[in-house]
Design a protein around this motif. Sequence first.
Motif, PDB file in Angstrom:
ATOM      1  N   GLN A   3       0.837  -1.179   0.000  1.00 41.99           N
ATOM      2  CA  GLN A   3       0.000   0.000   0.000  1.00 41.99           C
ATOM      3  C   GLN A   3       0.878   1.238   0.000  1.00 41.99           C
ATOM      4  O   GLN A   3       2.059   1.196   0.323  1.00 41.99           O
ATOM      5  N   THR A 154      -4.319 -11.851  -3.706  1.00 41.12           N
ATOM      6  CA  THR A 154      -4.458 -11.226  -5.022  1.00 41.12           C
ATOM      7  C   THR A 154      -4.680 -12.228  -6.156  1.00 41.12           C
ATOM      8  O   THR A 154      -4.611 -11.847  -7.327  1.00 41.12           O
ATOM      9  N   TYR A 159     -11.146 -11.063  -6.034  1.00 42.11           N
ATOM     10  CA  TYR A 159     -10.219  -9.985  -6.368  1.00 42.11           C
ATOM     11  C   TYR A 159     -10.084  -9.861  -7.883  1.00 42.11           C
ATOM     12  O   TYR A 159     -10.117  -8.755  -8.433  1.00 42.11           O
ATOM     13  N   ILE A 163     -11.069  -6.381  -9.977  1.00 41.83           N
ATOM     14  CA  ILE A 163     -10.179  -5.496 -10.728  1.00 41.83           C
ATOM     15  C   ILE A 163     -10.568  -5.392 -12.202  1.00 41.83           C
ATOM     16  O   ILE A 163     -10.110  -4.484 -12.893  1.00 41.83           O
ATOM     17  N   GLN A 170      -5.611   1.804 -15.522  1.00 41.15           N
ATOM     18  CA  GLN A 170      -5.659   1.831 -14.059  1.00 41.15           C
ATOM     19  C   GLN A 170      -5.369   0.450 -13.488  1.00 41.15           C
ATOM     20  O   GLN A 170      -4.678   0.304 -12.475  1.00 41.15           O
ATOM     21  N   LEU A 174      -2.377  -0.532 -10.884  1.00 39.19           N
ATOM     22  CA  LEU A 174      -2.639  -1.197  -9.609  1.00 39.19           C
ATOM     23  C   LEU A 174      -1.834  -2.478  -9.478  1.00 39.19           C
ATOM     24  O   LEU A 174      -1.222  -2.751  -8.426  1.00 39.19           O
ATOM     25  N   ASP A 178       0.865  -2.379  -6.648  1.00 42.74           N
ATOM     26  CA  ASP A 178       0.436  -3.017  -5.400  1.00 42.74           C
ATOM     27  C   ASP A 178       0.677  -4.514  -5.360  1.00 42.74           C
ATOM     28  O   ASP A 178       0.757  -5.095  -4.279  1.00 42.74           O
ATOM     29  N   LEU A 202      -3.430   5.218  -9.439  1.00 38.38           N
ATOM     30  CA  LEU A 202      -3.416   4.259  -8.340  1.00 38.38           C
ATOM     31  C   LEU A 202      -4.439   4.627  -7.276  1.00 38.38           C
ATOM     32  O   LEU A 202      -5.153   3.755  -6.753  1.00 38.38           O
ATOM     33  N   GLN A 203      -4.549   5.891  -6.951  1.00 35.59           N
ATOM     34  CA  GLN A 203      -5.543   6.330  -5.969  1.00 35.59           C
ATOM     35  C   GLN A 203      -6.950   6.013  -6.441  1.00 35.59           C
ATOM     36  O   GLN A 203      -7.789   5.514  -5.673  1.00 35.59           O
ATOM     37  N   ARG A 206      -7.562   2.144  -6.381  1.00 31.03           N
ATOM     38  CA  ARG A 206      -7.790   1.629  -5.025  1.00 31.03           C
ATOM     39  C   ARG A 206      -9.182   1.984  -4.522  1.00 31.03           C
ATOM     40  O   ARG A 206      -9.856   1.167  -3.876  1.00 31.03           O
ATOM     41  N   LEU A 209     -11.686  -0.227  -6.297  1.00 30.77           N
ATOM     42  CA  LEU A 209     -11.553  -1.610  -5.851  1.00 30.77           C
ATOM     43  C   LEU A 209     -12.265  -1.831  -4.526  1.00 30.77           C
ATOM     44  O   LEU A 209     -12.907  -2.871  -4.318  1.00 30.77           O
ATOM     45  N   ARG A 210     -12.176  -0.871  -3.635  1.00 33.04           N
ATOM     46  CA  ARG A 210     -12.832  -1.022  -2.323  1.00 33.04           C
ATOM     47  C   ARG A 210     -14.339  -1.180  -2.456  1.00 33.04           C
ATOM     48  O   ARG A 210     -14.984  -1.807  -1.606  1.00 33.04           O
TER      49      ARG A 210
END
Length: 351
Positions: A3, A154, A159, A163, A170, A174, A178, A202-203, A206, A209-210
Amino acid sequence: MRQAGDPADDTRPSGGGDGGAGGAFTGDGFAGDGFGEAVEAYRHELQVHCYRMLGSFTDAEDMVQETLLRAWRRRETFEGRSTLRAWLYRIATNACLDLLAGPARRREVTAGVGEEPRSPFTEVAWLQPYPDRLLDLAGAGQGRPDAAAVERETIELAYLAAIQHLPPRQRAVLILRDVAGWPAGETAAALELSVPAVKSALQRARATLRLHLPARRSQWGPVTAPTEEERAVLRRYMDASVAGDLSALAALLRADARQTMPPASLLYDGRTAILEMWRPVMTGPEAWGEWKALATTANRRPAVANYVRRPGESVYTAVNLDVLRVEDGLIAEITTFGPELNAAFGLPAEL
């Protein structure tokens, strides 16, 4: 999975060492068959990398072949300034991006605008399982940089499905940052982006993804094989399925269990819905026939290949592959795939 905030975040060289595979390179190129031998050592981990990018085992097989072909054609351009692993990952990532950009292969997640996601597996029709026996080849040796990249965190189907919701570039950022642990500068160079663009991508990745990962994902841990509890549940599931014992199957399912069947956008939500779908297949005048089952593992989860011998037939024919997610000793999710990948799992088409 790394992270942001790691003090070595942007200074570590990507890819780690070459595990001896790069020894054929002397600064003047590769002698004899040295190049082919060197890149072949990375075939399995490159296929896992492509699998994450694409979500499809068969597409990943195609793209690792394309990667090795591109590497061979460009072998004179490898000058040893980066590791061979990093150079190959860069080629593989861009091969996958080229595939995803092609109009014939562009894929869209099927959830409509404003819809609550029903299940990531109903939205990603191209998702396929990955045999653990091949993951073991990709991550052989706990000291190798690629070993952590095939842990459950992962490589879990949830997962992989999540993604696929990310735009391809993107997704690449990631995975490189990551999962593979690349510094921002090397990621930017590989994707021909600026470092600020990589950090921004990346921001965003993420955050997206959450929204799509299971709430309990933080409890998965760095597992590299099904636990004994999971294997015990699998054995009971196989015994009950072969016997057509719906009561025993009901006892194994959580009340809120789900079953999905990629590529069909079908979701059976809850124990009752699953049992009602199974009932005519396993019992009564329309039952398919006699069943057999073979245990296997996929994406670090317990799995079972199911075979049926229909009335009047002499052999059991492969029907499907169930991948189980077990929580607290009960089955929380079943993801059912067709038998197309049986050979990759080392499983026969008939018994």
